[in-house]
Design a protein around this motif. Structure first.
Motif, PDB file in Angstrom:
ATOM      1  N   ALA A 300      67.584  49.479  61.308  1.00 23.85           N
ATOM      2  CA  ALA A 300      68.571  49.937  62.480  1.00 23.85           C
ATOM      3  C   ALA A 300      68.269  51.394  62.947  1.00 23.85           C
ATOM      4  CB  ALA A 300      69.924  49.522  62.015  1.00 23.85           C
ATOM      5  N   ALA A 301      68.034  52.351  62.086  1.00 19.37           N
ATOM      6  CA  ALA A 301      67.716  53.540  62.305  1.00 19.37           C
ATOM      7  C   ALA A 301      66.443  53.597  63.458  1.00 19.37           C
ATOM      8  CB  ALA A 301      67.380  54.394  61.105  1.00 19.37           C
ATOM      9  N   ILE A 302      65.500  52.554  63.440  1.00 14.77           N
ATOM     10  CA  ILE A 302      64.286  52.923  64.233  1.00 14.77           C
ATOM     11  C   ILE A 302      64.595  52.115  65.663  1.00 14.77           C
ATOM     12  CG2 ILE A 302      61.893  51.789  64.333  1.00 14.77           C
ATOM     13  CD1 ILE A 302      61.729  52.172  61.414  1.00 14.77           C
ATOM     14  N   THR A 303      65.163  50.783  65.441  1.00 16.79           N
ATOM     15  CA  THR A 303      65.588  50.225  66.594  1.00 16.79           C
ATOM     16  C   THR A 303      66.750  50.810  67.427  1.00 16.79           C
ATOM     17  OG1 THR A 303      67.075  48.566  65.549  1.00 16.79           O
ATOM     18  CG2 THR A 303      64.758  48.023  65.568  1.00 16.79           C
ATOM     19  N   GLY A 304      67.669  51.499  66.860  1.00 16.36           N
ATOM     20  CA  GLY A 304      68.928  51.923  67.511  1.00 16.36           C
ATOM     21  C   GLY A 304      69.941  50.876  67.630  1.00 16.36           C
ATOM     22  N   GLY A 305      69.876  49.787  66.623  1.00 16.72           N
ATOM     23  CA  GLY A 305      70.875  48.826  66.561  1.00 16.72           C
ATOM     24  C   GLY A 305      72.004  49.209  65.429  1.00 16.72           C
ATOM     25  N   ASP A 306      72.763  48.194  65.779  1.00 12.07           N
ATOM     26  CA  ASP A 306      74.058  48.640  64.964  1.00 12.07           C
ATOM     27  C   ASP A 306      73.428  48.071  63.310  1.00 12.07           C
ATOM     28  OD1 ASP A 306      76.542  46.794  63.173  1.00 12.07           O
ATOM     29  OD2 ASP A 306      77.313  48.319  64.547  1.00 12.07           O
ATOM     30  N   PRO A 307      73.534  48.913  62.425  1.00  7.58           N
ATOM     31  CA  PRO A 307      73.410  48.739  61.168  1.00  7.58           C
ATOM     32  C   PRO A 307      73.939  47.432  60.416  1.00  7.58           C
ATOM     33  CG  PRO A 307      74.152  50.689  61.181  1.00  7.58           C
ATOM     34  CD  PRO A 307      74.385  50.046  62.353  1.00  7.58           C
ATOM     35  N   TYR A 308      75.049  47.073  60.714  1.00  8.14           N
ATOM     36  CA  TYR A 308      75.773  45.630  60.188  1.00  8.14           C
ATOM     37  C   TYR A 308      75.270  44.333  60.826  1.00  8.14           C
ATOM     38  CZ  TYR A 308      78.235  48.907  57.142  1.00  8.14           C
ATOM     39  OH  TYR A 308      78.705  49.886  56.343  1.00  8.14           O
ATOM     40  N   LYS A 309      74.931  44.570  61.972  1.00  5.48           N
ATOM     41  CA  LYS A 309      74.540  43.393  62.895  1.00  5.48           C
ATOM     42  C   LYS A 309      73.103  43.197  62.541  1.00  5.48           C
ATOM     43  CE  LYS A 309      77.745  43.841  66.841  1.00  5.48           C
ATOM     44  NZ  LYS A 309      77.573  43.784  68.378  1.00  5.48           N
ATOM     45  N   THR A 310      72.371  44.415  62.424  1.00  2.20           N
ATOM     46  CA  THR A 310      70.787  44.181  61.963  1.00  2.20           C
ATOM     47  C   THR A 310      70.831  43.346  60.597  1.00  2.20           C
ATOM     48  OG1 THR A 310      70.265  46.031  63.266  1.00  2.20           O
ATOM     49  CG2 THR A 310      68.921  45.443  61.378  1.00  2.20           C
ATOM     50  N   THR A 311      71.700  44.058  59.731  1.00  2.05           N
ATOM     51  CA  THR A 311      71.990  43.202  58.398  1.00  2.05           C
ATOM     52  C   THR A 311      72.156  42.015  58.361  1.00  2.05           C
ATOM     53  OG1 THR A 311      72.734  45.296  57.418  1.00  2.05           O
ATOM     54  CG2 THR A 311      72.823  43.386  56.231  1.00  2.05           C
ATOM     55  N   LEU A 312      73.022  41.446  59.130  1.00  2.00           N
ATOM     56  CA  LEU A 312      73.417  40.031  59.587  1.00  2.00           C
ATOM     57  C   LEU A 312      72.428  39.027  59.907  1.00  2.00           C
ATOM     58  CD1 LEU A 312      77.030  40.113  60.827  1.00  2.00           C
ATOM     59  CD2 LEU A 312      76.404  39.430  58.701  1.00  2.00           C
ATOM     60  N   HIS A 313      71.444  39.770  60.877  1.00  7.34           N
ATOM     61  CA  HIS A 313      70.343  39.134  61.426  1.00  7.34           C
ATOM     62  C   HIS A 313      69.257  38.803  60.145  1.00  7.34           C
ATOM     63  CE1 HIS A 313      70.676  38.369  65.740  1.00  7.34           C
ATOM     64  NE2 HIS A 313      71.641  39.475  65.711  1.00  7.34           N
ATOM     65  N   ALA A 314      69.007  40.244  59.579  1.00 14.36           N
ATOM     66  CA  ALA A 314      68.154  39.957  58.353  1.00 14.36           C
ATOM     67  C   ALA A 314      68.365  38.872  57.222  1.00 14.36           C
ATOM     68  CB  ALA A 314      68.021  41.303  57.698  1.00 14.36           C
ATOM     69  N   TRP A 315      69.698  38.684  57.177  1.00 17.67           N
ATOM     70  CA  TRP A 315      70.231  37.599  56.085  1.00 17.67           C
ATOM     71  C   TRP A 315      69.934  36.114  56.872  1.00 17.67           C
ATOM     72  CZ3 TRP A 315      74.545  36.281  52.390  1.00 17.67           C
ATOM     73  CH2 TRP A 315      74.557  37.300  51.382  1.00 17.67           C
ATOM     74  N   LYS A 316      70.010  36.128  58.076  1.00 17.95           N
ATOM     75  CA  LYS A 316      69.638  34.938  58.940  1.00 17.95           C
ATOM     76  C   LYS A 316      68.238  34.434  58.916  1.00 17.95           C
ATOM     77  CE  LYS A 316      69.349  34.950  63.209  1.00 17.95           C
ATOM     78  NZ  LYS A 316      69.545  35.044  64.916  1.00 17.95           N
ATOM     79  N   TYR A 317      67.388  35.516  58.673  1.00 20.05           N
ATOM     80  CA  TYR A 317      65.927  35.302  58.621  1.00 20.05           C
ATOM     81  C   TYR A 317      65.708  34.996  57.294  1.00 20.05           C
ATOM     82  CZ  TYR A 317      64.799  37.193  63.374  1.00 20.05           C
ATOM     83  OH  TYR A 317      64.598  37.432  64.610  1.00 20.05           O
ATOM     84  N   THR A 318      66.162  35.430  56.133  1.00 21.97           N
ATOM     85  CA  THR A 318      65.983  35.161  54.848  1.00 21.97           C
ATOM     86  C   THR A 318      66.506  34.300  54.138  1.00 21.97           C
ATOM     87  OG1 THR A 318      67.547  36.804  54.000  1.00 21.97           O
ATOM     88  CG2 THR A 318      65.223  37.905  54.407  1.00 21.97           C
ATOM     89  N   LEU A 319      67.841  33.815  54.624  1.00 22.66           N
ATOM     90  CA  LEU A 319      68.563  32.961  53.673  1.00 22.66           C
ATOM     91  C   LEU A 319      67.963  31.370  53.669  1.00 22.66           C
ATOM     92  CD1 LEU A 319      72.136  33.511  54.448  1.00 22.66           C
ATOM     93  CD2 LEU A 319      70.819  33.759  52.201  1.00 22.66           C
ATOM     94  N   PRO A 320      67.413  31.025  54.597  1.00 22.61           N
ATOM     95  CA  PRO A 320      66.567  29.641  54.419  1.00 22.61           C
ATOM     96  C   PRO A 320      65.448  29.710  53.161  1.00 22.61           C
ATOM     97  CG  PRO A 320      66.764  30.176  56.679  1.00 22.61           C
ATOM     98  CD  PRO A 320      67.070  31.188  56.039  1.00 22.61           C
ATOM     99  N   ALA A 321      64.792  30.804  53.132  1.00 22.41           N
ATOM    100  CA  ALA A 321      63.810  30.812  52.144  1.00 22.41           C
ATOM    101  C   ALA A 321      64.573  31.010  50.828  1.00 22.41           C
ATOM    102  CB  ALA A 321      62.809  31.945  52.623  1.00 22.41           C
ATOM    103  N   PHE A 322      65.856  31.631  50.937  1.00 13.69           N
ATOM    104  CA  PHE A 322      66.064  31.822  49.401  1.00 13.69           C
ATOM    105  C   PHE A 322      66.993  30.653  48.800  1.00 13.69           C
ATOM    106  CE2 PHE A 322      65.572  36.502  50.365  1.00 13.69           C
ATOM    107  CZ  PHE A 322      65.326  36.921  49.053  1.00 13.69           C
ATOM    108  N   LEU A 323      66.883  29.632  49.502  1.00 18.68           N
ATOM    109  CA  LEU A 323      67.162  28.328  48.900  1.00 18.68           C
ATOM    110  C   LEU A 323      65.995  27.872  48.072  1.00 18.68           C
ATOM    111  CD1 LEU A 323      68.862  26.531  52.031  1.00 18.68           C
ATOM    112  CD2 LEU A 323      69.992  27.477  50.214  1.00 18.68           C
ATOM    113  N   VAL A 324      64.962  28.308  48.421  1.00 23.04           N
ATOM    114  CA  VAL A 324      63.648  27.843  47.609  1.00 23.04           C
ATOM    115  C   VAL A 324      63.993  28.074  46.017  1.00 23.04           C
ATOM    116  CG1 VAL A 324      61.444  28.242  46.893  1.00 23.04           C
ATOM    117  CG2 VAL A 324      62.295  27.882  49.310  1.00 23.04           C
ATOM    118  N   PRO A 325      64.278  29.188  45.500  1.00 27.92           N
ATOM    119  CA  PRO A 325      64.787  29.296  44.209  1.00 27.92           C
ATOM    120  C   PRO A 325      65.571  28.183  43.093  1.00 27.92           C
ATOM    121  CG  PRO A 325      64.766  31.508  45.056  1.00 27.92           C
ATOM    122  CD  PRO A 325      64.744  30.635  46.233  1.00 27.92           C
TER     123      PRO A 325
END
Length: 442
Positions: A300-325
């Motif tokens: 978020a510091a690099i893109t100038g985005g909102d840190p918490y919205k960026t975190t939610l997007h990161a969760w969205k990208y990663t959560l499908p793969a974290f079902l694998v374990p």
């Protein structure tokens, strides 16, 4: 890939894999790639929070990617009394599935944001780049080769470091002059001190837990709360590991939870290697979880985005793969994802469970993004989630349904594949509801 609409996203995913594997640091990978890639992503049409989320998710892959696994590979090998190469072997398919899931997301993002390609004229061909800079990979490969030859991890890293220093003199720009060498040794020592203090502190906690017997008591408490159910035990374990990971680094989180949480899963019949890999992957999830969320905040510091919205997007990208374990903990066939042949099975079972997981992650990615061939309706997203779960957790769903109806069922994975394909066919043949495309790009 520069002229294609999805080139920017693909570049981030691929470069994250290439840089993250050797570095083992999520934040370093995110910052290094983000500084170069974000301007390209912005020009291609990526929304800043989504771009930051993708950069953070790519950085997270650094911690779960061979050969380093954020230094956890050596710890897992030590706990399980197996070789380092066995750990790398087990991490191979989950890593591939993780990056495959990110690529699915990137393809959907290109359509969702209406991304466009950027004109790109390469200065050198791939062969020219490899011939000029390919020697940088020698030190990485040499670590694995030395360990195959039977050297200890410490000795292998030592010789690989010497090889790196010697190889640097192949070109003037990379040559380790005395000043550069002193700077490299200084930075390396500082990084080593950070890791050493973390492991030392975690070691004290592990010692206390082991000597007092708290680890065994804790596992019994978890099993009692779960009523002996493996699914609930796995959920409680994942939650515990995630919470501990919010307060300490990934490596320390794994060390602590390997002692207090892994026994609960092992007591219920989960193979020890599957339990430890499960704990490792959920230790990593804290890297993109608030309030710490180091990688998304750095992105978020690099893109100038909102840190918490960026975190939610990161969760969205990663959560499908974290079902694998959960697959290799809850599904008897799931250990195939760790390249272990299931009981009474064969290599074919490994291939089948991997394909099921890949298709399932694709459908779950489409549901998470709300976009498949076009923007998905709420009903279509529900069907895509169902299709993904039927493919990722076929045995678990079969057991649950059989317990409810009192009859044996089979082929839930086939049903999931059929449902997912039907949703895609529906999107292909029927026009989108009015205003749906416009809403998707707002």
């Amino acid at each position: 890939m520069g002229s294609r609409a999805n080139a920017a996203g693909r570049t981030v995913v691929l470069s994250s894999f290439l840089l993250g594997g050797p570095s083992g640091s999520g934040v370093a990978t995110t910052v290094t790639i983000g500084a170069v890639a974000y301007p390209m992503m912005k020009r291609a049409g990526f929304e800043r929070n989504a771009a930051g989320g993708l950069l953070a998710a790519g950085g997270l892959g650094a911690i779960i990617s061979p050969p380093v696994l954020g230094a956890a590979a050596f710890l897992i090998a030590e706990f399980l009394k197996i070789s380092y190469l066995d750990v790398i072997w087990m991490a191979t398919i989950p890593t591939i599935l993780y990056y495959l899931s990110l690529l699915f997301m990137v393809e959907l993002d290109a359509r969702r944001f209406g991304a466009h390609g950027e004109p790109y004229v390469p200065e050198m061909s791939l062969w020219q780049l490899t011939r000029r800079y390919g020697f940088h990979f020698v030190s990485l490969v040499s670590i694995v080769i030395f360990m195959v030859w039977g050297y200890s991890p410490t000795t292998s890293v030592f010789y690989a470091t010497l090889m790196t220093m010697l190889m640097s003199y192949l070109t003037r720009e990379t040559a380790l002059t005395p000043r550069k060498l002193v700077k490299a040794l200084s930075d390396g020592s500082t990084s080593a001190l950070t890791a050493a203090t973390t492991c030392a502190t975690a070691g004290i906690i592990v010692g206390v837990v082991t000597l007092t017997g708290l680890g065994l008591k804790f596992s019994s408490i978890v099993i009692d709360y779960a009523g002996g159910a493996l699914l609930l035990t796995a959920l409680y374990t994942a939650l515990i590991v995630w919470i501990i990971g919010l307060a300490v680094p990934v490596t320390a989180s794994y060390i602590i939870c390997a002692v207090i949480a892994a026994p609960a899963l092992i007591k219920l019949g989960v193979p020890d290697y599957a339990a430890h890999m499960f704990i490792f992957y959920y230790s990593v999830l804290s890297e993109v979880s608030p309030p710490t969320a180091l990688s998304p905040f750095a992105a978020a510091a690099i893109t100038g985005g909102d840190p918490y919205k960026t975190t939610l997007h990161a969760w969205k990208y990663t959560l499908p793969a974290f079902l694998v374990p959960f697959v290799f903990v809850l599904d008897p066939q799931g250990i195939g994802l760790l390249l272990k042949i299931p009981a009474n099975g064969s290599v074919v079972d490994i291939v089948l469970i991997t394909l099921k997981a890949a298709f399932g992650l694709a459908f779950l990615a489409a549901a998470a993004q709300g976009w498949a061939l076009r923007r998905a309706t709420a009903v279509e997203r529900i069907w895509l989630v169902l299709a993904g779960l039927l493919l990722v957790f076929p045995s678990l769903i079969e057991a649950g349904v059989e317990a409810l109806i009192g009859r044996d069922i089979a082929y839930t994975a086939t049903a999931g594949l059929v449902i997912g394909i039907l949703v895609l066919v529906k999107q292909l043949m029927l026009p989108a509801p009015r205003g749906l495309h416009a809403a998707g790009r707002q």
